[in-house]
Design an enzyme around this catalytic site. Structure first.
Site, PDB file in Angstrom:
ATOM      1  N   SER A 124      -9.701   2.854  -3.238  1.00 35.25           N
ATOM      2  CA  SER A 124      -8.472   3.620  -3.025  1.00 35.25           C
ATOM      3  C   SER A 124      -7.750   3.861  -4.342  1.00 35.25           C
ATOM      4  O   SER A 124      -7.859   3.060  -5.284  1.00 35.25           O
ATOM      5  CB  SER A 124      -7.558   2.807  -2.097  1.00 35.25           C
ATOM      6  OG  SER A 124      -6.260   3.323  -2.114  1.00 35.25           O
ATOM      7  N   TYR A 149      -2.914  -5.462   0.811  1.00 41.17           N
ATOM      8  CA  TYR A 149      -3.981  -4.488   1.110  1.00 41.17           C
ATOM      9  C   TYR A 149      -4.542  -3.908  -0.188  1.00 41.17           C
ATOM     10  O   TYR A 149      -5.762  -3.891  -0.411  1.00 41.17           O
ATOM     11  CB  TYR A 149      -3.448  -3.360   2.009  1.00 41.17           C
ATOM     12  CG  TYR A 149      -4.364  -2.155   2.013  1.00 41.17           C
ATOM     13  CD1 TYR A 149      -5.592  -2.197   2.671  1.00 41.17           C
ATOM     14  CD2 TYR A 149      -4.024  -0.977   1.325  1.00 41.17           C
ATOM     15  CE1 TYR A 149      -6.451  -1.106   2.645  1.00 41.17           C
ATOM     16  CE2 TYR A 149      -4.878   0.118   1.300  1.00 41.17           C
ATOM     17  CZ  TYR A 149      -6.083   0.044   1.957  1.00 41.17           C
ATOM     18  OH  TYR A 149      -6.939   1.127   1.922  1.00 41.17           O
ATOM     19  N   LYS A 153      -8.456  -4.167  -2.299  1.00 39.96           N
ATOM     20  CA  LYS A 153      -9.308  -3.098  -2.852  1.00 39.96           C
ATOM     21  C   LYS A 153      -9.656  -3.417  -4.307  1.00 39.96           C
ATOM     22  O   LYS A 153     -10.810  -3.266  -4.733  1.00 39.96           O
ATOM     23  CB  LYS A 153      -8.596  -1.745  -2.756  1.00 39.96           C
ATOM     24  CG  LYS A 153      -8.424  -1.241  -1.344  1.00 39.96           C
ATOM     25  CD  LYS A 153      -9.759  -0.935  -0.677  1.00 39.96           C
ATOM     26  CE  LYS A 153      -9.619  -0.589   0.780  1.00 39.96           C
ATOM     27  NZ  LYS A 153     -10.884  -0.574   1.511  1.00 39.96           N
TER      28      LYS A 153
END
Ligand code: NAD
Ligand code: UDP
Length: 347
Positions: A124, A149, A153
């Site tokens: 991302s 979150y 990544k």
């Protein structure tokens, strides 16, 4: 040879399954349905005219993975599975570390055991943190994501780099089966398949802009709150690089086709290279539906950066891929999906 698609019942995975099958790949989906519906799998099958093999299970379940790797000859894994709600990751960080990092670790172990060492991972733009000067290039220093979150990544990217590097060192020379890993850094995926049969179906209140707007447009919510109107941008609202989900899906097919020429670990942005503001998106959606979208301005959302835009030149150079669809396409397709499925797959 088949492709294992983890998280293939989800928003991006379902669109990618269609493009993979259209490109001639066989696909097997592994999904625990924690954030998706079995109906998505049925609809993929309807759109491609063949049943899609589906296993309900978790990437963290070693026995499920061992069963899959011994029953199919996979050439590669497309790894979408993971939890993705930023706010939930702040309130339940351990769940995010366990599912995203723990799950990916088990998946990589079982891939290595089975000798399947070609991976495309859903990373991302969040790995750039709040870097100040877009467009973002893959070779610039990575930032500090503001939530668990985003950190998952970043950590999984590191994990993949270490796995690919250890492989090369362990062999002390050319390996006849080295890892090939593409870390695809998505910018802001929006829109839906042009059929209106599959699309984004968030559970509960949408966190993201586009599904919120379409739910206002379809009457499920009264009004959109625009978070922040005092950013240092031309109209004061945040700027993002919105990418049509089918362009994104085609980017995965391109990555898969070029993966064997990419030994080691390669990060690639998937974006348009063009930024639109939140108000631009509202106005584009108003044009698509032919009426105003009720909206009000609200305070900034914590953790948002003013502008996030990709430099997409590496994807063009390595994959020969670039986006084709416009902001108007994104809005028209998102609206077609929402109108046909006001309650998502739940209907
Ligand atoms: P999604 O939630 O629609 O899809 C993820 C799928 O993974 C869901 O079907 C869910 O049920 C499944 N899943 C979750 N944990 C699992 C597990 N342990 N085992 C098996 N299946 C599991 O999300 P999406 O928008 O399609 O995103 C796909 C991937 O792309 C995610 O990894 C996400 O973090 C990443 N990503 C998404 C965006 C975005 O804006 N949508 C942006 C950047 C990156
Ligand atoms: N946004 C908004 N209202 C909403 C949802 C999002 O104004 O209900 C804004 C958000 O503040 C950000 C942009 O839309 O500036 C894109 O947010 P989204 O969550 O879709 O993606 P992000 O870039 O945060 O991953």
């Amino acid at each position: 040879m088949s492709i294992l698609v983890t998280g293939g019942a989800g928003y991006i995975g379902s669109h990618t399954c269609i493009e993979l099958i259209k490109a001639g790949y066989s696909v097997v989906v592994l999904d625990d349905l924690s954030n998706s519906s079995r109906e998505a799998i049925c609809r993929i099958g309807g759109l491609v005219g063949q049943e899609v093999p589906f296993i309900e299970g978790s990437i963290a379940d070693r026995s499920v993975l061992q069963h899959l790797f011994s029953n199919y000859q996979f050439s590669a894994v497309l790894h979408f599975a993971g939890s993705k709600a930023v706010g939930e990751s702040v309130s339940h960080p351990l769940m995010y570390y366990r599912n995203n990092i723990g799950g990916t670790t088990v998946l990589l172990e079982e891939m290595a055991r089975a000798g399947v060492k070609q991976l495309v991972f859903s990373s991302s733009a969040t790995v750039y943190g709040d870097a100040p000067n877009p467009p973002f290039r893959e070779d610039q220093p990575l930032g500090q994501p503001t939530n668990p979150y985003g950190k998952t990544k970043l950590f999984i990217e590191e994990l993949c780099r270490d796995v690919a590097a250890s492989d090369a060192q362990a062999c002390g020379g050319p390996d006849n089966n080295p890892w090939h890993i593409a870390l695809l850094r998505y910018f802001n995926p929006v829109g839906a398949h042009e059929s209106g049969r599959i699309g984004e179906d968030p559970r509960g209140t949408p966190n993201n802009l586009m599904p919120y707007i379409t739910q206002v447009a379809v009457g499920r919510r009264p009004s959109l709150s625009i978070f922040g109107s005092d950013y240092d941008t031309p109209d004061g609202t945040c700027i993002r690089d919105f990418i049509h989900v089918v362009d994104l899906a085609e980017g995965h097919v391109a990555a898969l086709k070029h993966l064997s020429a990419m030994p080691g670990c390669t990060a690639i942005n998937l974006g348009t290279g063009v930024g639109y503001s939140v108000l631009d998106v509202v106005h584009a959606m108003e044009a698509a539906i032919g009426r105003p979208i009720p909206h009000t301005f609200a305070p900034r959302r914590p953790g948002d950066s003013a502008a996030t835009v990709s430099d997409p030149s590496r994807a063009k150079a390595i994959l020969g891929w670039a986006t084709r669809r416009t902001l108007a396409d994104m809005c028209t397709d998102a609206w077609r999906w929402q109108q046909a499925n006001p309650q998502g797959y739940g209907e």
